[in-house]
Design a protein around this motif. Structure first.
Motif, PDB file in Angstrom:
ATOM      1  N   TYR B 218      40.838  44.377  43.776  1.00  0.00           N
ATOM      2  CA  TYR B 218      39.896  44.181  44.307  1.00  0.00           C
ATOM      3  C   TYR B 218      39.613  45.207  45.655  1.00  0.00           C
ATOM      4  O   TYR B 218      38.950  46.071  45.713  1.00  0.00           O
ATOM      5  CB  TYR B 218      39.058  43.007  44.646  1.00  0.00           C
ATOM      6  N   SER B 222      37.895  49.137  46.110  1.00  0.00           N
ATOM      7  CA  SER B 222      37.298  49.327  47.319  1.00  0.00           C
ATOM      8  C   SER B 222      37.489  50.746  48.210  1.00  0.00           C
ATOM      9  O   SER B 222      36.600  51.004  48.935  1.00  0.00           O
ATOM     10  CB  SER B 222      36.913  48.197  47.852  1.00  0.00           C
ATOM     11  N   LYS B 304      37.625  49.573  39.001  1.00  0.00           N
ATOM     12  CA  LYS B 304      37.398  50.998  39.527  1.00  0.00           C
ATOM     13  C   LYS B 304      35.782  51.473  38.865  1.00  0.00           C
ATOM     14  O   LYS B 304      35.300  52.195  39.589  1.00  0.00           O
ATOM     15  CB  LYS B 304      38.530  51.900  39.334  1.00  0.00           C
ATOM     16  N   ASP B 307      30.195  49.705  39.815  1.00  0.00           N
ATOM     17  CA  ASP B 307      29.536  50.300  40.681  1.00  0.00           C
ATOM     18  C   ASP B 307      29.301  49.411  41.933  1.00  0.00           C
ATOM     19  O   ASP B 307      28.656  48.288  41.486  1.00  0.00           O
ATOM     20  CB  ASP B 307      28.246  50.779  40.129  1.00  0.00           C
ATOM     21  N   PRO B 308      29.688  49.782  43.103  1.00  0.00           N
ATOM     22  CA  PRO B 308      29.594  48.847  44.087  1.00  0.00           C
ATOM     23  C   PRO B 308      28.141  48.672  44.548  1.00  0.00           C
ATOM     24  O   PRO B 308      27.797  47.576  45.062  1.00  0.00           O
ATOM     25  CB  PRO B 308      30.377  49.678  45.340  1.00  0.00           C
ATOM     26  N   SER B 309      27.130  49.371  44.047  1.00  0.00           N
ATOM     27  CA  SER B 309      25.890  49.303  44.386  1.00  0.00           C
ATOM     28  C   SER B 309      25.131  47.986  43.781  1.00  0.00           C
ATOM     29  O   SER B 309      24.369  47.407  44.409  1.00  0.00           O
ATOM     30  CB  SER B 309      24.950  50.488  43.910  1.00  0.00           C
ATOM     31  N   MET B 311      26.628  44.900  43.819  1.00  0.00           N
ATOM     32  CA  MET B 311      27.036  43.889  44.546  1.00  0.00           C
ATOM     33  C   MET B 311      25.723  44.216  46.065  1.00  0.00           C
ATOM     34  O   MET B 311      25.557  43.204  46.155  1.00  0.00           O
ATOM     35  CB  MET B 311      28.324  43.819  45.193  1.00  0.00           C
ATOM     36  N   ARG B 312      25.776  45.334  46.587  1.00  0.00           N
ATOM     37  CA  ARG B 312      24.951  45.746  47.500  1.00  0.00           C
ATOM     38  C   ARG B 312      23.399  45.097  47.101  1.00  0.00           C
ATOM     39  O   ARG B 312      22.765  44.697  47.769  1.00  0.00           O
ATOM     40  CB  ARG B 312      24.929  47.088  47.937  1.00  0.00           C
ATOM     41  N   TYR B 329      30.144  40.338  40.464  1.00  0.00           N
ATOM     42  CA  TYR B 329      31.329  41.027  40.546  1.00  0.00           C
ATOM     43  C   TYR B 329      32.463  40.387  39.244  1.00  0.00           C
ATOM     44  O   TYR B 329      33.057  41.191  38.336  1.00  0.00           O
ATOM     45  CB  TYR B 329      31.897  41.416  41.645  1.00  0.00           C
ATOM     46  N   SER B 333      34.142  42.118  35.938  1.00  0.00           N
ATOM     47  CA  SER B 333      35.831  42.474  36.071  1.00  0.00           C
ATOM     48  C   SER B 333      36.546  41.530  34.982  1.00  0.00           C
ATOM     49  O   SER B 333      37.571  41.765  34.787  1.00  0.00           O
ATOM     50  CB  SER B 333      36.409  42.263  37.390  1.00  0.00           C
TER      51      SER B 333
END
Lengths: 284, 413
Positions: B218, B222, B304, B307-309, B311-312, B329, B333
């Motif tokens: 994780y 990031s 990888k 997309d982190p967006s 979570m945001r 997340y 995963s």
């Protein structure tokens, strides 16, 4: 670093953030430290596997290269080193040739029973080595292949094949088939088109597949335990008996050299991967 | 369909022929490897599986006796004709110096009979054939009174069957009663317990690699690519380092004067060195270290791609970080998690070398017992049966892996 964190972060956010970093750091240390510990221990002047008080006090007398001298003068070690390279290279060549040709066939969109055949070709990687070794011991005895170089090379080639299949298939998945078709369309024979168009493009994948097959053989010990005679002892086999019968620090010297070998391999594979990505990138 | 119907029959035939030809060419590429693997890998394993049910030794040693026994009911002592025949064949074995093999085979099913057969064989060696066929039964009784026990004859008859599932029954701690029913064997369940222990150790290792691998993956996912690639070297280097090097390092770490004990004593946590090496703990920790990259690499490659967006977005809409993680997340995963977990579990179930070197008596797994029966007790049939059961477990797991994850996700480096 702190300034990069969003302003709305609370104490909990910070704890999470730094907690994750700390955990990651600890896990990385868990991965690396046991390997790094080997290196100074291999220069121990005493015949033990542990740090002497002299070593901790950085007394030069407590360090020596006697274990390195031993592995290059002891006939058992030099034979083992020769064997490991010879068997590894021969097995890797055999696995690479057979595996690459098969991967090209598997990549064809009309390949019959693709899933089943792929599963079969990958299976040497999945079946526990003890079962492979026991089966080979029974079967190879009948053909007088036990305690021969041929027997070990065949066995190790079979174990290396899945790695060649996987890496070459991965390279081929980015391969543009129309290049081959164009070459054939312009009059090249299929064999010539294969050698002049396909092979150069998939070469990085083939070489890294071959390296994996080599490492598989180079590191393999279970099959060697069952199939090899005293003349075919490899480095891992010699280490195994060294660890089992009486712990001899020359193993640490060998281990340190093997760590250097793995660093070299890691760098090579990474360079090949980049090259493969570049070649693929150029096509589009 | 419409495109096909517009073709003339000749064109269709030509197209089909061309397709068949392409299939054949594709198959011809794969054929050499298939033949090679069949001869070097599949046939050996098949012959081992066969050995677990086929044990012709006794049948080859005393064929005539077994022939004569075919109409014996097994209730009372065999009649004189059978015993005479056996005495004759035993004498022959004694002179060929093969009576030891018979003794060994029978002794395996009925412990304590080896000496009975061997000593009798020695006494019959000099007796005349004609006398044996007349009064072999008497001579047997005179040589050893155990020949008056119907059990030993039953055992000879049952070990004389070239095909049997006895090895599988033994491997599952079962036995066949006189009336043919199958029941649990008396005493401790050696093999079932070892299978359970193997699965338990493999599960512990899988959980530990997950516990250590998930946060690291994780974290790596990031980071910026360049930083992540740099840190990945610390994962890839152990992955590329020889298994025996890593096992060696754990011996250096865990032994009584080793690094871990020295640090713990130095910190004043303990006064006496702990017994860490040659235990189940040593097996688990060394194998966790060895298999951890197999968990991290598939997890990292899946993470990888997340997309982190997402979570945001979840957090900006009011989700607490943990809720966002658990509901967004973690599910995303899962493919990497299941790939890594199944891979680690499959590999650890069949492990041999590390338990053999650091496990002592506690930390042995089923593979070690198979090796023991292969190399020390020479009970190849039982080794083959234990191996077949292990293979069945692995293939079931692999089938699950292939079904849910797919072998495509296997990648190295």
């Amino acid at each position: 670093m702190k300034s990069k964190l969003p302003a709305y972060y609370t104490v909990w956010h910070y704890l999470n953030h730094y907690g994750l970093r700390l955990t990651a750091l600890l896990v990385l240390m868990f991965l690396m430290l046991p390997i790094l510990v080997i290196i100074p221990l291999s220069f121990n002047a005493e015949p033990f596997f542990s740090f002497s008080s002299g070593m901790l006090a950085l007394d030069p007398q407590a360090y020596s290269i006697r274990w390195y001298q031993e592995i290059f003068t002891d006939l058992r070690w030099t034979l083992a080193i020769q064997n490991s390279f010879m068997i590894g290279i021969a097995a890797a060549l055999l696995a690479t040739v057979l595996g690459t040709v098969a991967a090209v066939g598997l990549a064809s969109d009309v390949m019959p029973c693709k899933r089943l055949i792929t599963a079969l070709l990958i299976s040497p990687m999945i079946v526990p080595l003890i079962i492979v070794a026991a089966g080979m011991f029974f079967f190879y005895t009948r053909f007088n292949l036990v305690a021969t170089y041929t027997g070990l090379i065949i066995a190790h080639a079979a174990l290396g094949v899945p790695f060649v299949i996987i890496t070459v298939t991965a390279t081929l998945s980015g391969f543009d088939r129309s290049l081959y078709n164009a070459a054939v369309g312009m009059g090249a024979s299929p064999v010539r088109a294969f050698w002049q168009i396909v092979v150069p493009l998939i070469r990085p994948g083939v070489i890294s597949g071959g390296l994996f097959a080599f490492v598989t053989s180079f590191d393999e010990v279970v099959v060697v335990l069952f199939l090899a005679g005293p003349l075919q002892r490899t480095i891992p086999r010699q280490m195994f008996s060294g660890l089992r019968e009486q712990i001899n620090p020359s193993i640490l010297a060998v281990a340190t050299l093997l760590i250097l070998v793995s660093i070299a391999l890691l760098v090579t594979v990474e360079l090949l991967r980049r090259r493969s990505e570049r070649i693929r990138g150029e096509q589009f | 369909m419409s495109a096909q119907s517009s073709l003339s029959p000749q064109d269709r035939r030509a197209a089909l022929r061309a397709l068949r030809q392409r299939k054949l060419v594709a198959f011809l590429f794969v054929a050499p490897l298939l033949v090679f693997l069949f001869l070097s890998f599949v046939a050996p394993i098949a012959s081992m599986l066969f050995r677990s049910v086929y044990e012709p030794t006794v049948a080859e040693l005393i064929p005539e006796t077994l022939d004569a026994m075919s109409d014996w009911d097994g209730e009372e002592l065999p009649d004189e004709r059978i015993m005479n025949q056996f005495a004759l064949e035993l004498k022959k074995l004694a002179n060929d110096r093969t009576s030891g093999r018979l003794a060994g085979e029978v002794n395996r099913s009925l412990p304590g009979t080896s000496s009975v057969i061997q000593s009798t064989a020695r006494r019959l060696r000099a007796v005349d054939d004609a006398e044996l066929s007349q009064s072999g039964a008497e001579l047997l009784m005179k040589a050893n009174k155990r020949w008056g026990d119907v059990e030993i004859w039953r055992t000879i008859e049952s070990t004389g069957q070239p095909y049997s599932f006895t090895n599988y029954l033994t491997a599952l701690d079962l036995e066949q009663a006189r009336d043919g029913s199958i029941q649990a064997r008396d005493g401790p369940k050696i093999y079932v317990d070892l299978y359970t222990k193997t699965l338990r150790i493999a599960l512990t290792i899988t959980l530990l690699t997950l516990l250590l691998g998930y946060p690291l993956s994780y974290f790596l996912a990031s980071l910026r690519d360049s930083t992540a690639n740099l840190l990945l070297v610390f994962v890839l280097l152990p992955f590329w380092t020889s298994l025996l090097v890593r096992t060696t390092s754990w011996i250096a770490m865990l032994q009584s004067g080793g690094v871990v004990n020295s640090i713990l004593i130095g910190l004043g946590v303990i006064n006496e060195p702990l017994e860490l090496l040659y235990t189940e703990f040593a097996t688990v920790i060394a194998m966790t270290h060895i298999l951890l990259p197999f968990m991290i690499l598939p997890l990292y490659s899946v993470m990888k791609g997340i997309d982190p967006s997402f979570m945001r977005a979840a957090m900006s809409m009011g989700a607490k970080p943990w809720a966002a993680f658990l509901r967004i997340y973690l599910p995303m995963s899962l493919p990497g998690l299941s790939a890594g977990a199944l891979l680690v579990f499959i590999i650890s179930v069949g492990y041999y070398i590390t338990p053999a070197l650091v496990g002592g008596t506690d930390g042995q797994m089923i593979s070690n017992l198979i090796a023991f029966h292969m190399q020390q007790s020479n009970n190849w049939g039982l080794a083959a049966a234990l191996g077949s059961i292990l293979l069945a477990v692995i293939l079931l797991l692999y089938w699950t892996y292939d079904r849910f994850v797919g072998t495509k996700s296997l990648s190295f480096g």
